[in-house]
Design a protein around this motif. Structure first.
Motif, mmCIF file in Angstrom:
data_model
loop_
_atom_site.group_PDB
_atom_site.id
_atom_site.type_symbol
_atom_site.label_atom_id
_atom_site.label_comp_id
_atom_site.label_asym_id
_atom_site.label_seq_id
_atom_site.Cartn_x
_atom_site.Cartn_y
_atom_site.Cartn_z
ATOM 1 N N GLU A 157 0.828 -1.208 0.000
ATOM 2 C CA GLU A 157 0.000 0.000 0.000
ATOM 3 C C GLU A 157 0.864 1.259 0.000
ATOM 4 O O GLU A 157 0.560 2.228 -0.697
ATOM 5 C CB GLU A 157 -0.929 0.017 1.213
ATOM 6 N N LEU A 158 1.928 1.259 0.781
ATOM 7 C CA LEU A 158 2.810 2.429 0.838
ATOM 8 C C LEU A 158 3.494 2.686 -0.499
ATOM 9 O O LEU A 158 3.816 3.821 -0.831
ATOM 10 C CB LEU A 158 3.856 2.258 1.950
ATOM 11 N N ARG A 159 3.699 1.636 -1.273
ATOM 12 C CA ARG A 159 4.326 1.788 -2.583
ATOM 13 C C ARG A 159 3.398 2.458 -3.602
ATOM 14 O O ARG A 159 3.836 2.875 -4.664
ATOM 15 C CB ARG A 159 4.778 0.438 -3.130
ATOM 16 N N LEU A 160 2.114 2.563 -3.289
ATOM 17 C CA LEU A 160 1.179 3.244 -4.187
ATOM 18 C C LEU A 160 1.371 4.762 -4.162
ATOM 19 O O LEU A 160 0.876 5.471 -5.028
ATOM 20 C CB LEU A 160 -0.262 2.885 -3.822
ATOM 21 N N VAL A 161 2.067 5.243 -3.151
ATOM 22 C CA VAL A 161 2.351 6.671 -3.017
ATOM 23 C C VAL A 161 3.581 7.003 -3.846
ATOM 24 O O VAL A 161 4.582 6.281 -3.807
ATOM 25 C CB VAL A 161 2.583 7.053 -1.534
ATOM 26 N N ASP A 162 3.513 8.081 -4.586
ATOM 27 C CA ASP A 162 4.624 8.517 -5.424
ATOM 28 C C ASP A 162 5.836 8.854 -4.550
ATOM 29 O O ASP A 162 5.704 9.505 -3.513
ATOM 30 C CB ASP A 162 4.187 9.754 -6.212
ATOM 31 N N ALA A 163 7.008 8.425 -4.990
ATOM 32 C CA ALA A 163 8.240 8.697 -4.241
ATOM 33 C C ALA A 163 8.444 10.196 -4.040
ATOM 34 O O ALA A 163 8.965 10.627 -3.006
ATOM 35 C CB ALA A 163 9.442 8.082 -4.950
ATOM 36 N N ALA A 164 8.019 10.999 -4.988
ATOM 37 C CA ALA A 164 8.165 12.456 -4.863
ATOM 38 C C ALA A 164 7.385 12.986 -3.662
ATOM 39 O O ALA A 164 7.812 13.956 -3.024
ATOM 40 C CB ALA A 164 7.695 13.156 -6.141
ATOM 41 N N ASP A 165 6.254 12.364 -3.361
ATOM 42 C CA ASP A 165 5.485 12.791 -2.187
ATOM 43 C C ASP A 165 6.252 12.513 -0.901
ATOM 44 O O ASP A 165 6.283 13.348 0.005
ATOM 45 C CB ASP A 165 4.121 12.095 -2.145
ATOM 46 N N TYR A 166 6.879 11.338 -0.829
ATOM 47 C CA TYR A 166 7.697 11.039 0.348
ATOM 48 C C TYR A 166 8.837 12.043 0.479
ATOM 49 O O TYR A 166 9.130 12.523 1.571
ATOM 50 C CB TYR A 166 8.262 9.619 0.282
ATOM 51 N N VAL A 167 9.479 12.337 -0.636
ATOM 52 C CA VAL A 167 10.586 13.300 -0.620
ATOM 53 C C VAL A 167 10.094 14.638 -0.083
ATOM 54 O O VAL A 167 10.713 15.234 0.807
ATOM 55 C CB VAL A 167 11.197 13.465 -2.030
ATOM 56 N N ALA A 168 8.973 15.113 -0.596
ATOM 57 C CA ALA A 168 8.441 16.409 -0.153
ATOM 58 C C ALA A 168 8.088 16.389 1.331
ATOM 59 O O ALA A 168 8.441 17.316 2.074
ATOM 60 C CB ALA A 168 7.211 16.780 -0.986
ATOM 61 N N PHE A 169 7.396 15.351 1.776
ATOM 62 C CA PHE A 169 6.982 15.292 3.181
ATOM 63 C C PHE A 169 8.183 15.269 4.118
ATOM 64 O O PHE A 169 8.183 15.942 5.154
ATOM 65 C CB PHE A 169 6.095 14.078 3.440
ATOM 66 N N VAL A 170 9.213 14.510 3.761
ATOM 67 C CA VAL A 170 10.388 14.425 4.627
ATOM 68 C C VAL A 170 11.173 15.727 4.594
ATOM 69 O O VAL A 170 11.530 16.278 5.641
ATOM 70 C CB VAL A 170 11.283 13.226 4.236
ATOM 71 N N ARG A 171 11.427 16.242 3.414
ATOM 72 C CA ARG A 171 12.226 17.469 3.295
ATOM 73 C C ARG A 171 11.551 18.665 3.956
ATOM 74 O O ARG A 171 12.217 19.531 4.520
ATOM 75 C CB ARG A 171 12.508 17.799 1.827
ATOM 76 N N LEU A 172 10.217 18.714 3.873
ATOM 77 C CA LEU A 172 9.475 19.831 4.470
ATOM 78 C C LEU A 172 9.015 19.528 5.899
ATOM 79 O O LEU A 172 8.265 20.291 6.484
ATOM 80 C CB LEU A 172 8.276 20.191 3.588
ATOM 81 N N GLU A 173 9.491 18.393 6.426
ATOM 82 C CA GLU A 173 9.168 17.958 7.789
ATOM 83 C C GLU A 173 7.664 17.906 8.043
ATOM 84 O O GLU A 173 7.175 18.284 9.105
ATOM 85 C CB GLU A 173 9.883 18.832 8.815
ATOM 86 N N GLN A 174 6.948 17.402 7.066
ATOM 87 C CA GLN A 174 5.501 17.207 7.178
ATOM 88 C C GLN A 174 5.225 15.789 7.698
ATOM 89 O O GLN A 174 4.614 14.967 7.028
ATOM 90 C CB GLN A 174 4.837 17.427 5.808
ATOM 91 N N PHE A 175 5.686 15.538 8.924
ATOM 92 C CA PHE A 175 5.596 14.186 9.471
ATOM 93 C C PHE A 175 4.165 13.777 9.792
ATOM 94 O O PHE A 175 3.842 12.595 9.791
ATOM 95 C CB PHE A 175 6.528 14.043 10.672
ATOM 96 N N ALA A 176 3.278 14.737 10.026
ATOM 97 C CA ALA A 176 1.864 14.405 10.229
ATOM 98 C C ALA A 176 1.285 13.803 8.949
ATOM 99 O O ALA A 176 0.483 12.865 9.014
ATOM 100 C CB ALA A 176 1.077 15.634 10.665
ATOM 101 N N SER A 177 1.701 14.311 7.808
ATOM 102 C CA SER A 177 1.238 13.755 6.532
ATOM 103 C C SER A 177 1.775 12.344 6.335
ATOM 104 O O SER A 177 1.056 11.460 5.865
ATOM 105 C CB SER A 177 1.674 14.650 5.372
ATOM 106 N N LEU A 178 3.034 12.121 6.701
ATOM 107 C CA LEU A 178 3.597 10.771 6.642
ATOM 108 C C LEU A 178 2.860 9.825 7.580
ATOM 109 O O LEU A 178 2.572 8.681 7.231
ATOM 110 C CB LEU A 178 5.086 10.785 7.000
ATOM 111 N N ALA A 179 2.550 10.308 8.776
ATOM 112 C CA ALA A 179 1.810 9.495 9.746
ATOM 113 C C ALA A 179 0.448 9.106 9.189
ATOM 114 O O ALA A 179 -0.008 7.971 9.368
ATOM 115 C CB ALA A 179 1.669 10.238 11.067
#
Length: 144
Positions: free
Chosen positions: A24-46
């Motif tokens: 399921e996590l692989r359905l998310v675009d890698a660019a979204d993970y990059v953005a969330f981590v780089r912008l410290e949007q950990f609530a979105s990752l959660a």
């Protein structure tokens, strides 16, 4: 975590249990993970982790920990590392899930047991049972 003889067995148990969540996590675009981590949007990752796990685990069993990492440069594919926690009845597991283009892996950081046994194998067996108890069982549809 200091690697011990039972670490590999526990990592395999956790990896097997979370395999559908990883899909399921692989359905998310890698660019979204990059953005969330780089912008410290950990609530979105959660939220992503929570949404991916809700079909397979009881609520709150699998959660994002406190961080994530992105390994990305011009000549390699992205590698996403998520700090995850499994909160089970009688055990808690802190681990890193690494998502890469062709594979995923689990590295345990720490495991605690409410009632630890002197024999590591008994703790490993308990971990496996606790994971099974935290998983949502789906009955196969009846085919006619």
């Amino acid at each position: 975590m200091i690697r011990q003889s039972h670490s590999g067995a526990r990592e395999r148990i956790v990896a097997k249990a979370i395999a559908p969540v990883v899909a399921e996590l692989r359905l998310v675009d890698a660019a979204d993970y990059v953005a969330f981590v780089r912008l410290e949007q950990f609530a979105s990752l959660a939220d992503l982790v929570s949404s991916a796990s809700e079909l397979f685990f009881l609520p709150g069993a699998l959660r994002l920990g406190h961080a994530g990492e992105v390994h990305l440069d011009w000549d390699t594919r992205p590698k996403i590392v998520l700090d995850l926690e499994l909160h089970l009845r009688g055990a808690t597991v802190w681990f890193a899930l690494t998502l890469e283009a062709e594979r995923a892996s689990v590295e345990l950081n720490y495991v605690t047991f409410a009632k630890s046994h002197a024999e590591p194998e008994r703790n490993t067996d308990f971990l496996e049972r606790a994971l099974e108890d935290a998983m949502i069982r789906r009955e196969e549809p009846v085919s006619f």
